[in-house]
Design an enzyme around this catalytic site. Structure first.
Site: not given
Ligand code: QUE
Length: 368
Positions: A65, A124, A147, A155
Site C-alpha cells: 500500500g 498490499g 510490516e 494486514d
C-alpha cells in the site's frame, strides 16, 4: 480517472495493470477507488470469463500500500527540518477501509482471478493476489509481509491467510518479514503455479484466446495453466530447509517464548535459529506482539470479513501514534533504516498495550 492503473478487455479476459513502475506499483487510494467498481462490473458481466492482474515493468507486481502517502497525510513539516505528527487524517481512515473492502471483493469473486506475481509482491500487493483463485509466480518473485519493519503488522487479511499456511510458516513470515522466492511460495501454497517470466506474454495471449470461446472460464484457465506451468525445486529454499525449526519455535505461546526457543536452538547449533533471532531483534517490539496476537486470533476466526474488521481496528490504533511513524520515517522517508522503537523492548510492551490495538473504534468500523 487516474493513469496509475489501467484496464482492458480481450475476448473473455478482463485485465488490470498497476502502472506506477517507478514506485514498484505501490497501491494508491486512487488505484483502489478505480479498481473496486471495475471488479463489481466484471463480476456481473457474462462476457467476462476471468480477470487478470499484473504490474507494469519488470521489477514488481506491487510493493504494498502507498503507506508513504498515508504517513505524509498525518504529518506537518516542522520548523528546522523533519516532520511532526498531527493526527489521523481522512486518508488514514479511508485508505485502509477501501483497501480491505477491495481485498474482500477479490475473495468473494465467483470468477477466476489470476494474479501475475512477477517480482516484488509485498503487503498490499499480497492483498491484491492472495485472496484470488490463481497466483502465478515467475522466477523473479520476491514475496514478503515486511510490516514488522515499519511498525505495522501483516494486514490485508494476513490474519486470515498466514495462520492457514503449513505449520507455523505463517507466524514465521509475519514476525520476520522473510522473503519467499517462487519455489518457497509454491511449497507453501502462496503461489498456485509457476510460469517463467519469458513466457508470460504468450501465457496472457493464450488465456485470451481460450476464454474467447469458453463456456467454462475456470476450466479454460486451468487448461492453459496446465500447458504453461512449470515445477520449481523447493529443496534450496530457506523456509523449506528451516521448516522443522520454524514449526518448533513459532508454535510457542508468546513472542518472548519464541525468542527463548530460538535461543535454545541457536545454542544447540542451528545457524538458521540464530539468524532468525537476530532478524527479530531489529523489528518493532510492538509490531511483533500485536502481529502475534493478530495471527492467533485470526486462526480461530471463521471469515475473512471478521479478520479484516479486526485488522481495521488495529490500523486505526497504529495511526493514533506509535512505531508506524518512526518505521515509515526510517524506511521510506529518511531511508536511514535505523528506527528507534518505543517501547524499545518486548518486556515494556504490556498486555494492556497489545489489547488496546483490538479495541472497538470511536468512528466507523470495517464491514463488507
Ligand atoms: C515494509 C513495508 C512496506 C515497504 C517496506 C517495508 C510497504 C510498502 C513499501 C513501499 C515501497 C515502495 C514504494 C512505496 C511503498 O515498502 O508496505 O510507496 O514506492 O508499501 O520494509 O510494509
Amino acid at each position: 480517472m487516474t493513469d496509475e492503473i489501467s484496464f482492458s478487455e480481450d475476448g473473455g479476459l478482463a485485465s488490470i495493470a498497476l502502472n506506477r513502475p517507478k514506485a514498484l506499483n505501490a497501491l494508491t487510494h486512487d488505484m483502489i477507488r478505480a479498481l473496486a467498481p471495475k471488479l463489481d462490473r466484471w463480476e456481473d458481466d457474462d462476457a467476462v470469463k476471468a480477470i487478470l492482474i499484473k504490474g507494469a515493468g519488470e521489477k514488481a507486481f506491487c510493493a504494498g500500500g502507498d503507506v508513504r502517502a498515508v504517513w505524509y497525510s498525518m504529518m506537518k513539516a516542522a520548523e528546522g527540518g523533519g516532520y511532526s505528527y498531527q493526527g489521523p487524517s481522512e486518508l488514514s481512515r479511508a485508505f485502509f477501509l477501501d483497501e480491505y473492502r477491495l481485498n474482500h471483493d477479490i475473495h468473494a469473486l465467483s470468477k477466476p482471478y489470476i494474479a501475475l506475481i512477477d517480482g516484488v509482491t509485498m503487503g498490499g500487493g499480497v492483498g491484491l493476489s492472495i485472496h484470488g483463485s490463481h497466483r502465478v509466480a515467475t522466477e523473479r518473485l520476491m514475496f514478503a509481509m515486511p510490516e514488522s519493519a515499519i511498525g505495522l503488522f501483516p494486514d490485508v487479511g494476513g490474519g486470515w491467510f498466514l495462520p492457514r499456511l503449513p505449520g507455523e510458516t505463517g507466524m514465521y513470515l509475519a514476525l520476520t518479514g522473510a522473503r519467499l522466492g517462487a519455489a518457497g511460495a509454491l511449497a507453501l501454497g502462496v503461489a498456485t503455479h509457476m510460469v517463467p517470466a519469458g513466457r508470460i506474454e504468450e501465457f496472457e495471449a493464450a488465456l485470451a484466446t481460450e476464454l474467447a470461446g469458453a463456456s467454462n472460464g475456470r476450466a479454460a484457465v486451468n487448461d492453459v495453466l496446465e500447458r504453461f506451468a512449470e515445477t520449481s525445486d523447493a529443496d534450496g529454499d530457506p523456509v523449506v530447509a528451516g521448516r522443522a525449526v520454524i514449526d518448533r519455535c513459532f508454535a510457542q505461546q508468546s513472542v518472548e517464548a519464541i525468542f527463548d526457543a530460538l535461543s535454545r536452538e541457536a545454542d544447540g547449533g542451528s545457524a538458521f535459529a540464530a539468524e532468525t533471532r537476530d532478524v527479530l531483534l531489529k523489528k518493532s517490539p510492538t509490531s511483533l506482539k500485536i502481529s502475534f496476537a493478530q495471527l492467533r486470533r485470526g486462526r480461530d476466526m471463521s471469515s475473512l470479513a471478521q479478520v479484516l474488521a479486526m485488522e481495521y481496528r488495529m490500523t486505526q490504533r497504529c495511526m493514533a501514534g506509535g512505531d508506524f511513524f518512526e518505521g515509515i520515517r526510517a524506511v521510506l522517508v529518511d531511508k536511514d533504516h535505523a528506527p528507534t522503537w518505543d517501547p524499545a523492548t518486548l518486556a515494556e510492551v504490556s498486555d494492556d498495550l497489545v489489547e488496546s490495538y483490538f479495541a472497538p473504534l470511536d468512528g466507523a468500523e470495517f464491514s463488507v
